[in-house]
Design a protein around this motif. Sequence first.
Motif, short mmCIF file in Angstrom:
data_model
loop_
_atom_site.label_atom_id
_atom_site.label_comp_id
_atom_site.label_asym_id
_atom_site.label_seq_id
_atom_site.Cartn_x
_atom_site.Cartn_y
_atom_site.Cartn_z
N SER A 5 170.45 90.42 17.54
CA SER A 5 170.79 92.06 17.29
C SER A 5 171.86 92.37 18.26
O SER A 5 172.56 93.73 17.87
CB SER A 5 169.55 92.81 17.31
OG SER A 5 168.91 92.84 18.57
N THR A 6 172.27 91.65 19.21
CA THR A 6 172.89 92.32 20.27
C THR A 6 174.25 91.51 20.43
O THR A 6 175.17 91.95 21.00
CB THR A 6 172.34 92.15 21.82
OG1 THR A 6 171.83 90.97 22.23
CG2 THR A 6 171.25 93.20 21.61
N ARG A 34 167.06 94.46 23.72
CA ARG A 34 168.01 94.63 22.87
C ARG A 34 168.90 95.69 23.11
O ARG A 34 169.69 96.22 22.36
CB ARG A 34 167.11 95.12 21.61
CG ARG A 34 166.36 93.89 20.96
CD ARG A 34 165.25 94.33 19.84
NE ARG A 34 164.88 93.12 19.36
CZ ARG A 34 163.86 92.39 19.60
NH1 ARG A 34 163.41 92.78 21.19
NH2 ARG A 34 163.46 91.43 19.17
N THR A 35 169.09 95.86 24.52
CA THR A 35 170.38 96.67 24.92
C THR A 35 171.23 95.77 25.74
O THR A 35 172.24 95.99 26.35
CB THR A 35 169.95 97.89 26.12
OG1 THR A 35 169.39 97.18 26.94
CG2 THR A 35 168.74 98.71 25.36
N GLN A 72 175.37 95.99 26.38
CA GLN A 72 175.81 97.40 25.71
C GLN A 72 176.01 98.30 26.98
O GLN A 72 175.28 97.99 28.01
CB GLN A 72 174.82 97.76 24.66
CG GLN A 72 174.80 96.88 23.36
CD GLN A 72 173.61 97.13 22.78
OE1 GLN A 72 173.14 98.38 22.62
NE2 GLN A 72 173.10 96.15 22.25
N LYS A 116 176.64 89.22 16.98
CA LYS A 116 175.32 89.57 16.20
C LYS A 116 175.18 88.32 14.97
O LYS A 116 176.11 88.09 14.34
CB LYS A 116 175.30 90.82 15.45
CG LYS A 116 175.20 91.84 16.58
CD LYS A 116 175.28 93.28 15.90
CE LYS A 116 175.25 94.47 17.03
NZ LYS A 116 175.21 95.75 16.33
#
Length: 642
Positions: A44-45, A95-96, A99, A304
Amino acid sequence: MNDRPETPLLDRVATPEDLRKLDRGELRQLADELRAETISAVSSTGGHLGAGLGVVELTVALHYVFDTPDDRLIWDVGHQAYPHKIITGRRDRIRTLRQGGGLSGFTKRSESEYDPFGAAHSSTSISAALGFAVANKLSGAPGKAIAVIGDGAMSAGMAYEAMNNAAQAGNRLIVILNDNDMSIAPPVGGLSHYLARLVSSNKYLSVRHLAQRFARKLPEPLHKAARKAEEYARTMVTGGTLFEELGFYYVGPVDGHDVERLVDILENVRDAEVGPMLVHVVTKKGKGYAPAEAAADKYHGVVKFDVVTGKQDKGPGGGPPAYQNVFGETLAKLAESDPKICAVTAAMPSGTGVDKFAAAHPDRAFDVGIAEQHAVTFAAGLAAQGMRPFVAIYSTFLQRAYDQVVHDVAIQNLPVRFAMDRAGLVGADGATHAGSFDLAYLCTLPNFTVMAAADEAELAHMVKTMEEHDSGPIAVRYPRGNGVGVPLPETPEVLEIGKGRVVREGRQVAILSLGTRLAEALKAADRLDAQGLSTTVADLRFAKPLDEELIRRLLATHEVAVTIEEAAIGGFGAHVLTLASDAGLIDAGLKLRTMRLPDTFQDQDKPEKQYAEAGLDADGIVETVLKALRHNSAGVVEGARA
């Protein structure tokens, strides 16, 4: 969006203290759940995947056996530390990753007490761990220091420099050699497991240590014979002679995916009363995720992706080519008619485009491993013998070889060509990988020519210019990512050294751009023109030597001049200021501003956000010009006498 896996055991582990409360028989399930959570998070990242999957069992075993964070666990590079982050209190933020405002893709001291030493460049872990271990020894603190270093990172000389001094740490230093690629280990089977456990046990180590002490008291010939016999018997199955010669007690090879046996061996190593120890652990990159196991290179770093299919979301196809590919393909084409061209890279062939060159000219492509110092001096030797070497290297990694650039290239005025990829800000990789300083550290060197490409066509011309430049060292910098969409020349041209170009004529404001901020400079010019401020935009092309004639003309004929570069203070703008000062233009009331990266290490974010934060976008240029005009109208000139 990928569904999150069921992780009932992992849900009970927030910190290593929780992990150490589990029964040993539960560790296999925990490792499986940790691997599934890592895959889910990275899907997801985006980020580094294969390396982290390869050390899941090792991560669990290390935190289970050692008293982290009091025992200092130091991951080399840190791109394999995602599982470590999940079980050290950061799962709620995993999940960061990479970012803006999120977790770093590497280890970071300010992020957690479980990250005792920040990393992102290779081969620093053993030196750092040695420092921690000796500090504990001097202060009487009980903690150990454990460095986890990959076999690829062992190609850097710094790792051996540290190991050569490791005896000072005594039994407080442990090095885990994570062998996942080079295949330096013999096949790992039941016998190897047994031997590794045996040679790490206190009984064996005590007998071995006693035998070594006894042998030293023998007459020299007998001492040497005894030592050779012991080495032969041991290394016949372990292969540890090199590490033993550096002062380490070698244990291995060990199956890095058998978590319970890992725990057995690490407990023996932890409790050993001998000197520094090296545990040779054999792992598989991408372990437990079939697509990553099948293509370790493609799943080393990923965007991703869909967990079920493994398909990566690379966005729509087509579009401008990546700068690294423009470099590699241009160089490969030039080498068809120039047998003197060679390409040298330091473990980054695909990241620099050298893989394109190597496919066409394998005999003239050299990947020297993680050894930037050697790469530069090797290229200097090639140049001294009449070849035309191109050293393709990330700007941030060239910093590791600065002494060689000065001593072996610049002083001898050797025509080594430096292709500096990832110049400027780099987005998700953050401060450790930003190419911020190359202009400052190269433009001060006599004999150097330094260029910056404004777009992919300019890069092709500059590669050709470098080929023909035999009178001294020359460098070109270009950013990460894709070009701006201009057509590539069929036949690149040789640029006149030290000559820029005017891409837009105006009368009141002059924007002097170096590098790929040119597109933002043109946007800013449109906005300024709309406000009645006629604007010139120049692409200087060369940071050294400067186009003094063009710069003098622009400064003398415009009300305000602004320099812009995607580099730290001390580069292009600083040299323009020096030129203006030497020419007496400051005394004439020069209206000049310099725009560059701020004096800070910027955290990861999307590149456009990073440049906006730095003020190096069209908005920032317009604001700088208008502020300068306001100051000038009030009789105040920043950086000059009013």
